[in-house]
Design an enzyme around this catalytic site. Structure first.
Site, PDB file in Angstrom:
ATOM      1  N   ARG A  74      67.786  13.803  -6.244  1.00  0.00           N
ATOM      2  CA  ARG A  74      66.469  13.556  -7.215  1.00  0.00           C
ATOM      3  C   ARG A  74      66.246  15.026  -7.937  1.00  0.00           C
ATOM      4  O   ARG A  74      65.941  14.672  -9.058  1.00  0.00           O
ATOM      5  CB  ARG A  74      65.328  13.300  -6.357  1.00  0.00           C
ATOM      6  CG  ARG A  74      65.065  11.637  -6.124  1.00  0.00           C
ATOM      7  CD  ARG A  74      64.458  11.855  -4.561  1.00  0.00           C
ATOM      8  NE  ARG A  74      65.426  12.361  -3.621  1.00  0.00           N
ATOM      9  CZ  ARG A  74      66.133  11.436  -3.117  1.00  0.00           C
ATOM     10  NH1 ARG A  74      66.549  10.318  -3.410  1.00  0.00           N
ATOM     11  NH2 ARG A  74      66.861  12.252  -2.314  1.00  0.00           N
ATOM     12  N   THR A  75      66.116  16.194  -7.062  1.00  0.00           N
ATOM     13  CA  THR A  75      65.632  17.187  -7.737  1.00  0.00           C
ATOM     14  C   THR A  75      66.438  17.753  -8.906  1.00  0.00           C
ATOM     15  O   THR A  75      66.081  17.821  -9.996  1.00  0.00           O
ATOM     16  CB  THR A  75      65.138  18.060  -6.593  1.00  0.00           C
ATOM     17  OG1 THR A  75      64.421  17.689  -5.513  1.00  0.00           O
ATOM     18  CG2 THR A  75      64.648  19.282  -7.252  1.00  0.00           C
ATOM     19  N   ARG A 128      67.825  26.214  -6.324  1.00  0.00           N
ATOM     20  CA  ARG A 128      67.758  25.802  -4.914  1.00  0.00           C
ATOM     21  C   ARG A 128      68.654  26.468  -4.063  1.00  0.00           C
ATOM     22  O   ARG A 128      69.842  26.492  -4.459  1.00  0.00           O
ATOM     23  CB  ARG A 128      68.063  24.243  -4.987  1.00  0.00           C
ATOM     24  CG  ARG A 128      68.318  23.835  -3.483  1.00  0.00           C
ATOM     25  CD  ARG A 128      68.291  22.226  -3.439  1.00  0.00           C
ATOM     26  NE  ARG A 128      67.214  21.554  -3.623  1.00  0.00           N
ATOM     27  CZ  ARG A 128      66.862  20.422  -3.242  1.00  0.00           C
ATOM     28  NH1 ARG A 128      67.695  19.616  -2.960  1.00  0.00           N
ATOM     29  NH2 ARG A 128      65.695  19.744  -3.623  1.00  0.00           N
ATOM     30  N   HIS A 167      59.050  23.845  -1.508  1.00  0.00           N
ATOM     31  CA  HIS A 167      59.547  23.172  -2.599  1.00  0.00           C
ATOM     32  C   HIS A 167      58.296  22.664  -3.448  1.00  0.00           C
ATOM     33  O   HIS A 167      58.021  21.748  -3.404  1.00  0.00           O
ATOM     34  CB  HIS A 167      60.130  21.787  -1.921  1.00  0.00           C
ATOM     35  CG  HIS A 167      61.005  21.274  -2.605  1.00  0.00           C
ATOM     36  ND1 HIS A 167      60.958  21.292  -3.909  1.00  0.00           N
ATOM     37  CD2 HIS A 167      61.998  20.098  -2.422  1.00  0.00           C
ATOM     38  CE1 HIS A 167      61.858  20.261  -4.685  1.00  0.00           C
ATOM     39  NE2 HIS A 167      62.421  19.603  -3.684  1.00  0.00           N
ATOM     40  N   LYS A 225      83.580  30.438  -3.515  1.00  0.00           N
ATOM     41  CA  LYS A 225      84.307  31.816  -3.393  1.00  0.00           C
ATOM     42  C   LYS A 225      83.334  33.127  -3.024  1.00  0.00           C
ATOM     43  O   LYS A 225      83.787  34.217  -2.861  1.00  0.00           O
ATOM     44  CB  LYS A 225      84.986  32.118  -4.913  1.00  0.00           C
ATOM     45  CG  LYS A 225      85.874  31.113  -5.467  1.00  0.00           C
ATOM     46  CD  LYS A 225      86.388  31.686  -6.761  1.00  0.00           C
ATOM     47  CE  LYS A 225      86.971  30.641  -7.502  1.00  0.00           C
ATOM     48  NZ  LYS A 225      87.134  30.984  -9.020  1.00  0.00           N
TER      49      LYS A 225
HETATM   50  C1  NCD Z   1      63.681  17.139   0.148  1.00  0.00           C
HETATM   51  C2  NCD Z   1      64.408  18.741   0.191  1.00  0.00           C
HETATM   52  O1  NCD Z   1      65.370  18.969  -0.508  1.00  0.00           O
HETATM   53  O2  NCD Z   1      63.760  19.647   0.650  1.00  0.00           O
HETATM   54  N1  NCD Z   1      64.491  16.449  -0.936  1.00  0.00           N
HETATM   55  C3  NCD Z   1      63.823  16.489  -2.135  1.00  0.00           C
HETATM   56  O3  NCD Z   1      63.857  17.408  -2.865  1.00  0.00           O
HETATM   57  N2  NCD Z   1      63.278  15.458  -2.487  1.00  0.00           N
HETATM   58  C4  NCD Z   1      63.749  16.666   1.495  1.00  0.00           C
HETATM   59  C5  NCD Z   1      64.854  16.623   2.268  1.00  0.00           C
HETATM   60  O4  NCD Z   1      65.969  17.071   2.186  1.00  0.00           O
HETATM   61  O5  NCD Z   1      64.418  16.180   3.256  1.00  0.00           O
END
Ligand code: NCD
Length: 312
Positions: free
Chosen positions: A59-60, A110, A138, A88
């Protein structure tokens, strides 16, 4: 929505750094966009977004990608560790520097290490948005969560919010708790002891005048809540596999667990879900998680547009 000095060029690394008025500005603009009051299509034409996802994402990543493209930006980077030189051993530092050299105007990062987004923000003058760092934060998910709450209730003040699941290692819960501490809410952390919220989160909440309650079982609070925020056990972040074995399957939100819930209760989940939220909830009025996920697109458009001063 004119350019805002509050947002122009800024990093988004922690939900702690945002004030109520700033959250509200983002939420209002997202609501306007969803209601087609104005359009942000093409406002950032000619700019380049570097999406650097050192951890997997569905999603993100895709919402940032689609949001960037709708704003008119070109997108570069990678959606996860495979298909990039991370395998690598290429470092975050070198990756950021390289994409900076390619002309990136904004970074979305991320990473599994806590503090990674802050570090990236320190090595580039371009704005950096955290798309999740380790088990700590997040921030854009917290904005998406607030949006989903406001969409359901038309407000955030006065609500009783329960957060359930892996509050210790789940980064979305801490960011949401920080964000909610700007509002007049009652927060209950519901988790087994081993997965309870980290002390530093509770401490900051108390300093802001929101003293969270703690519970071990959902049944003790289910009837009182307006919002139930369910999270996945972060198997990949729990350091000891035997600890995971002890907590897995400890809770499942299904219709039986929601027997005493108010009819107006809304269940949120940042997704992905595993077995903590039964699919039988999907068809009920409680389910707000797909509405929540859908809000990620307009909200991320609004946020990047404000940061890069796209106007409209
Ligand atoms: C979450 C994350 O990556 O922290 N997912 C997201 O971005 N909606 C939640 C998760 O991984 O449980």
């Amino acid at each position: 929505m004119g350019p805002s000095t509050d947002f122009l060029g800024r990093d988004v690394v922690s939900a702690r750094d945002f004030k109520r008025e700033q959250f509200e500005r983002i939420l209002r603009a997202t609501e306007d966009l969803e209601k087609h009051r104005g359009s942000l299509d093409g406002t950032l034409k000619g700019k380049l977004a570097a999406l650097l996802f050192f951890e997997p994402s569905t999603r993100t990543y895709s919402s940032f990608q689609i949001a960037s493209e709708k704003l008119g930006m070109k997108v570069t980077g990678f959606a996860g560790p495979t298909g990039s030189s991370i395998t690598k051993g290429e470092t975050l530092h070198d990756t950021v520097k390289m994409f900076e050299g390619y002309g990136a105007d904004i970074f979305v990062v991320r990473h599994s290490k806590m503090g990674a987004a802050r570090f990236a923000a320190e090595i580039t003058d371009k704005p950096v948005i955290s798309a999740g760092d380790g088990s700590r934060e997040h921030p854009t998910q917290a904005m998406v969560d607030l949006h989903a709450i406001r969409k359901a209730f038309g407000k955030i003040d006065g609500l009783k919010v329960g957060m359930l699941g892996d509050l210790r290692y789940g980064r979305t819960s801490s960011s949401l708790a920080y964000a909610l501490s700007n509002f007049d809410v009652e927060i209950t952390f519901i988790a087994p002891e081993a997965l309870q919220m980290r002390p530093e989160v509770s401490l900051l909440l108390k300093q802001r005048g929101v003293t969270p309650k703690k519970e071990k079982a959902l049944k003790d609070v289910a009837g009182k809540l307006d919002v139930l925020y369910v999270t996945r056990i972060q198997k990949e972040r729990i350091p000891d596999p035997t600890e995971f074995e002890k907590v897995k399957g400890m809770y499942e939100v299904n219709l039986e667990a929601l027997r005493d819930a108010k009819p107006s209760l809304k269940v949120l989940h940042p997704l992905p879900r595993v077995d903590e939220l039964a699919t039988e909830v999907d068809g009920t009025d409680y389910a707000q998680y797909f509405v929540q996920a859908a809000g990620g697109l307009p909200l991320r458009m609004v946020l990047m547009n404000l940061i890069l001063g796209g106007g409209n």
